[in-house]
Motif scaffolding. Structure first.
Motif, PDB file in Angstrom:
ATOM      1  N   ALA A  24       0.986  -1.334   0.052  1.00  0.00           N
ATOM      2  CA  ALA A  24      -0.137  -0.069   0.078  1.00  0.00           C
ATOM      3  C   ALA A  24       1.022   1.122   0.019  1.00  0.00           C
ATOM      4  O   ALA A  24       0.535   2.091  -0.663  1.00  0.00           O
ATOM      5  N   ILE A  25       1.965   1.218   0.848  1.00  0.00           N
ATOM      6  CA  ILE A  25       2.845   2.301   0.797  1.00  0.00           C
ATOM      7  C   ILE A  25       3.365   2.600  -0.625  1.00  0.00           C
ATOM      8  O   ILE A  25       3.681   3.796  -1.135  1.00  0.00           O
ATOM      9  N   SER A  26       3.986   1.405  -1.293  1.00  0.00           N
ATOM     10  CA  SER A  26       4.384   1.725  -2.546  1.00  0.00           C
ATOM     11  C   SER A  26       3.414   2.133  -3.678  1.00  0.00           C
ATOM     12  O   SER A  26       3.740   3.251  -4.423  1.00  0.00           O
ATOM     13  N   ILE A  27       2.466   1.549  -3.617  1.00  0.00           N
ATOM     14  CA  ILE A  27       1.254   2.010  -4.555  1.00  0.00           C
ATOM     15  C   ILE A  27       0.676   3.442  -4.226  1.00  0.00           C
ATOM     16  O   ILE A  27       0.574   4.369  -5.088  1.00  0.00           O
ATOM     17  N   LEU A 148       7.696 -13.699   1.051  1.00  0.00           N
ATOM     18  CA  LEU A 148       6.877 -14.414   0.210  1.00  0.00           C
ATOM     19  C   LEU A 148       5.741 -13.528  -0.307  1.00  0.00           C
ATOM     20  O   LEU A 148       5.261 -13.716  -1.373  1.00  0.00           O
ATOM     21  N   VAL A 149       4.975 -13.042   0.618  1.00  0.00           N
ATOM     22  CA  VAL A 149       3.940 -12.051   0.068  1.00  0.00           C
ATOM     23  C   VAL A 149       4.218 -11.237  -0.878  1.00  0.00           C
ATOM     24  O   VAL A 149       3.660 -10.882  -1.958  1.00  0.00           O
ATOM     25  N   LEU A 150       5.595 -10.685  -0.585  1.00  0.00           N
ATOM     26  CA  LEU A 150       5.989  -9.417  -1.904  1.00  0.00           C
ATOM     27  C   LEU A 150       5.952 -10.076  -2.917  1.00  0.00           C
ATOM     28  O   LEU A 150       5.996  -9.824  -4.104  1.00  0.00           O
ATOM     29  N   LEU A 151       6.532 -11.287  -3.138  1.00  0.00           N
ATOM     30  CA  LEU A 151       6.789 -12.379  -4.109  1.00  0.00           C
ATOM     31  C   LEU A 151       5.712 -12.428  -5.139  1.00  0.00           C
ATOM     32  O   LEU A 151       5.825 -12.606  -6.204  1.00  0.00           O
ATOM     33  N   LEU A 345      -3.873  -8.785  -7.073  1.00  0.00           N
ATOM     34  CA  LEU A 345      -3.958  -7.478  -7.218  1.00  0.00           C
ATOM     35  C   LEU A 345      -3.043  -6.903  -8.505  1.00  0.00           C
ATOM     36  O   LEU A 345      -3.654  -6.014  -9.194  1.00  0.00           O
ATOM     37  N   PHE A 346      -1.898  -7.419  -8.463  1.00  0.00           N
ATOM     38  CA  PHE A 346      -0.914  -7.094  -9.604  1.00  0.00           C
ATOM     39  C   PHE A 346      -1.294  -7.476 -10.761  1.00  0.00           C
ATOM     40  O   PHE A 346      -0.627  -7.144 -11.981  1.00  0.00           O
ATOM     41  N   SER A 347      -2.140  -8.902 -10.975  1.00  0.00           N
ATOM     42  CA  SER A 347      -2.450  -9.422 -12.295  1.00  0.00           C
ATOM     43  C   SER A 347      -3.478  -8.734 -12.856  1.00  0.00           C
ATOM     44  O   SER A 347      -3.628  -8.718 -14.011  1.00  0.00           O
ATOM     45  N   PHE A 348      -4.510  -8.351 -12.065  1.00  0.00           N
ATOM     46  CA  PHE A 348      -6.024  -8.042 -12.660  1.00  0.00           C
ATOM     47  C   PHE A 348      -6.325  -6.546 -12.301  1.00  0.00           C
ATOM     48  O   PHE A 348      -7.355  -6.077 -12.776  1.00  0.00           O
ATOM     49  N   LEU A 349      -6.022  -6.234 -11.008  1.00  0.00           N
ATOM     50  CA  LEU A 349      -6.736  -4.885 -10.555  1.00  0.00           C
ATOM     51  C   LEU A 349      -5.862  -3.582 -10.568  1.00  0.00           C
ATOM     52  O   LEU A 349      -6.538  -2.566 -10.745  1.00  0.00           O
ATOM     53  N   LEU A 350      -4.681  -3.683 -10.769  1.00  0.00           N
ATOM     54  CA  LEU A 350      -3.777  -2.571 -10.890  1.00  0.00           C
ATOM     55  C   LEU A 350      -3.459  -2.213 -12.493  1.00  0.00           C
ATOM     56  O   LEU A 350      -3.324  -3.409 -13.382  1.00  0.00           O
ATOM     57  N   ASP A 351      -3.474  -1.016 -13.011  1.00  0.00           N
ATOM     58  CA  ASP A 351      -3.249  -0.980 -14.204  1.00  0.00           C
ATOM     59  C   ASP A 351      -1.604  -1.054 -14.530  1.00  0.00           C
ATOM     60  O   ASP A 351      -0.641  -1.038 -13.637  1.00  0.00           O
ATOM     61  N   LYS A 359       7.271  -2.059  -9.350  1.00  0.00           N
ATOM     62  CA  LYS A 359       7.840  -3.547  -9.184  1.00  0.00           C
ATOM     63  C   LYS A 359       9.359  -3.216  -9.014  1.00  0.00           C
ATOM     64  O   LYS A 359       9.679  -4.224  -8.268  1.00  0.00           O
ATOM     65  N   GLY A 360       9.975  -2.268  -9.408  1.00  0.00           N
ATOM     66  CA  GLY A 360      11.576  -2.300  -9.133  1.00  0.00           C
ATOM     67  C   GLY A 360      11.573  -2.038  -7.727  1.00  0.00           C
ATOM     68  O   GLY A 360      12.374  -2.685  -6.942  1.00  0.00           O
ATOM     69  N   SER A 361      10.781  -1.012  -6.825  1.00  0.00           N
ATOM     70  CA  SER A 361      11.039  -0.808  -5.406  1.00  0.00           C
ATOM     71  C   SER A 361      10.610  -2.308  -4.562  1.00  0.00           C
ATOM     72  O   SER A 361      11.208  -2.409  -3.587  1.00  0.00           O
ATOM     73  N   LEU A 362       9.696  -2.776  -5.245  1.00  0.00           N
ATOM     74  CA  LEU A 362       8.825  -3.856  -4.252  1.00  0.00           C
ATOM     75  C   LEU A 362       9.953  -5.331  -4.520  1.00  0.00           C
ATOM     76  O   LEU A 362      10.163  -5.899  -3.393  1.00  0.00           O
TER      77      LEU A 362
END
Length: 418
Positions: A24-27, A148-151, A345-351, A359-362
Motif C-alpha cells: 500500500a505504501i508503494s502504490i 513471500l507475500v511480496l513475491l 492485485l498486480f495481475s488483474f486490478l492494477l493498471d 515493481k522495482g522498489s517492491l
C-alpha cells in the motif's frame, strides 16, 4: 530464552498485514530508491556503493524495514528492547552480504546474496556465542513470509498466459510427478516427515520459496528448513553451469532447453543466468516456466497444509478421526492468502503503468526481506546440525529426487516444446 509476551495476532496474519502495508505504501507513491550494490573494483566500491548518497538510501531503507519489523515484533509479542538492539546488527550483516554479492566476479557465477547472508550467519553463529538479545531479533519466519507475500507481486498471471500456456502445463505435470516421487523416495529412506515434505516441495516446485512455504504450512523446524535450503543452493550452482552445456552437446533447441532449465533449476536467479547462456528464446521460455511454477506455490501450500493435517491425526484421543474444517483452517498458512492476494492485485486490478512504476522498489524490498531471513537462519544454525550423520539420508533423497526431476522435466519439455 528470548523474552516474549502473548501475541496480539497469529504470526501469519501479522505477515499479511505487514505485506499489505508495504504494498500500500508503494502504490501510494512512497517508493524508496533502490540502493546500488554493483561494483567491479575497490574504486567503484567506494565511489558508488559506499558513497554517502548511496549510504543514505541504505539508511532510508533501514528506517522502513525497521518500522515494519517493530510493528511485527509488537504484534507477535516479542521483546521490543532486544529487537531495537539486535535488528540493526542483523541488517548490517545482510547489507555486507548484499555488497559481497554485488561484485562483478560474483555476479558472473551467479552467487546470490542469500548465499552470502546464510554463510555469514553460519560463520558468526559457529565461532561466537550469540547473546540472548541478538537471538531475540532473529525473526526468521516473519522476515521470510513477508518476502513471500511480496513475491506474489511479481507473479503476473496474464503475462504467463499470454506468453504461453505450455509452460503452465509443463509446470503442473512436473510438479505433481516429481513431488510424489520425492515423497515416496523419502519414505523409503525413512526420512522424517518434516524433511520429507520440505524436500518434496523444494525439488518439485520452486526451490527455496517452496521449502519456506511448506515449512510454514506444516509449522516445520527452522534447522531442518535451513538444511533443505542449503541443499537447494548448493546444487543450483553446478546445474546452472552444466545443464546449458549438456543441452548444447545433445543438440536441444532453445525452446526445449529453456523449458528444461526453467523446470529443473530451483532458484529463479540461476534459471535466468543459465537461460542467458543459451540464448534469448531459451531465456524467455525458462523464465515463463519458472514463473508458472511460482504460480502454483500458493495452491501447493494450501494442499500441503490439508494433507499434513489429515495425515498427522491431530486428535490424540481418537487417531482414526478426521480433522474438522476448523482444524484445517487453524493449520492453514495464512500468509499464503497474502501471496495470492498480491498476485491477484498486480495481475488483474492494477493498471500496467502502476505495476511498472512500483515493481522495482517492491522487488528490491522482497530481496531484502529474504536476505534478512537467510541471515537469521544462519545465525540460528550450527554446522553440526546441518551436516551431521543424520543428514546423509535426506541428502541422498534430495540428490536422487533432483536427478529424477531433471530427467522427467527433459522428457516433458521434449514432448511439449520440440
Amino acid at each position: 530464552m528470548p523474552e516474549t509476551k502473548k501475541s496480539v495476532l497469529h504470526e501469519d496474519w501479522v505477515v499479511v498485514i505487514l505485506g499489505a502495508l508495504i504494498i500500500a505504501i508503494s502504490i501510494g507513491g512512497l517508493m524508496l530508491p533502490v540502493p546500488e550494490f554493483s561494483w567491479n573494483n575497490a574504486t567503484e566500491l567506494f565511489e558508488s556503493v559506499l558513497h554517502p548518497t548511496n549510504l543514505g538510501i541504505i539508511a532510508l531503507q533501514f528506517a522502513l524495514v525497521l518500522i515494519i519489523a517493530i510493528i511485527g515484533a509488537l504484534l507477535n509479542g516479542r521483546s521490543l528492547k532486544d529487537y531495537l538492539i539486535g535488528f540493526p546488527i542483523v541488517y548490517l550483516i545482510t547489507i555486507l552480504a548484499l555488497i559481497l554479492a554485488g561484485n562483478s566476479r560474483v555476479k558472473a557465477i551467479n552467487l546470490e546474496a542469500v548465499i552470502f547472508s546464510l554463510a555469514l550467519g553460519l560463520v558468526i553463529s559457529n565461532f561466537f556465542r550469540l547473546p540472548e538479545w541478538l537471538k531475540s531479533a532473529l525473526s526468521t519466519e516473519l522476515f521470510v513470509k513477508i518476502g513471500l507475500v511480496l513475491l506474489g507481486t511479481g507473479v503476473i498471471f496474464s503475462d504467463i498466459l499470454k506468453a504461453g500456456s505450455l509452460g503452465l502445463i509443463q509446470a503442473i505435470i512436473v510438479v505433481v510427478t516429481v513431488w510424489y516421487f520425492a515423497y515416496w523416495l523419502c519414505k523409503k529412506l525413512k526420512v522424517d516427515d518434516e524433511l520429507t515434505m520440505m524436500i518434496s516441495s523444494a525439488v518439485s516446485i520452486c526451490g527455496v520459496s517452496a521449502a519456506i512455504a511448506t515449512s510454514g504450512a506444516i509449522k516445520g523446524d527452522s534447522k531442518k528448513l535451513s538444511y533443505v535450503i542449503s541443499m537447494v543452493l548448493i546444487t543450483a550452482i553446478p546445474m546452472m553451469i552444466f545443464m546449458p552445456l549438456i543441452a548444447n552437446y545433445i543438440g536441444l533447441s532453445q525452446e526445449v532447453t529453456g523449458a528444461w532449465l526453467g523446470g529443473s533449476i530451483d532458484t529463479t536467479g540461476a534459471v535466468v543466468a543459465s537461460g542467458s547462456l543459451v540464448g534469448e528464446e531459451a531465456l524467455k521460455i525458462s523464465t515463463i516456466v519458472k514463473f508458472s511454477q511460482n504460480v502454483l506455490l500458493g495452491l501447493a501450500a494450501f494442499g500441503i497444509s490439508v494433507f499434513w493435517t489429515y495425515t498427522k491425526h491431530p486428535n490424540s484421543e481418537d487417531p482414526d478421526s478426521k480433522p474438522t474444517i476448523g482444524v484445517i483452517w487453524e493449520r492453514f498458512p495464512k500468509f499464503v492468502l497474502g501471496f495470492i492476494g498480491a498476485s491477484i492485485l498486480f495481475s488483474f486490478l492494477l493498471d500496467s503503468e502502476t505495476v511498472s512504476s512500483v515493481k522495482g522498489s517492491l522487488k528490491n524490498l522482497q530481496g531484502l526481506w529474504f536476505a534478512l531471513a537467510f541471515t537469521s537462519i544462519g545465525l540460528e544454525t550450527n554446522f553440526a546440525d546441518l551436516f551431521g550423520k543424520q543428514s546423509k539420508k535426506p541428502f541422498y533423497a534430495f540428490l536422487v529426487a533432483q536427478t529424477f526431476n531433471v530427467l522427467i522435466t527433459l522428457a516433458v519439455a521434449l514432448i511439449l516444446f520440440d
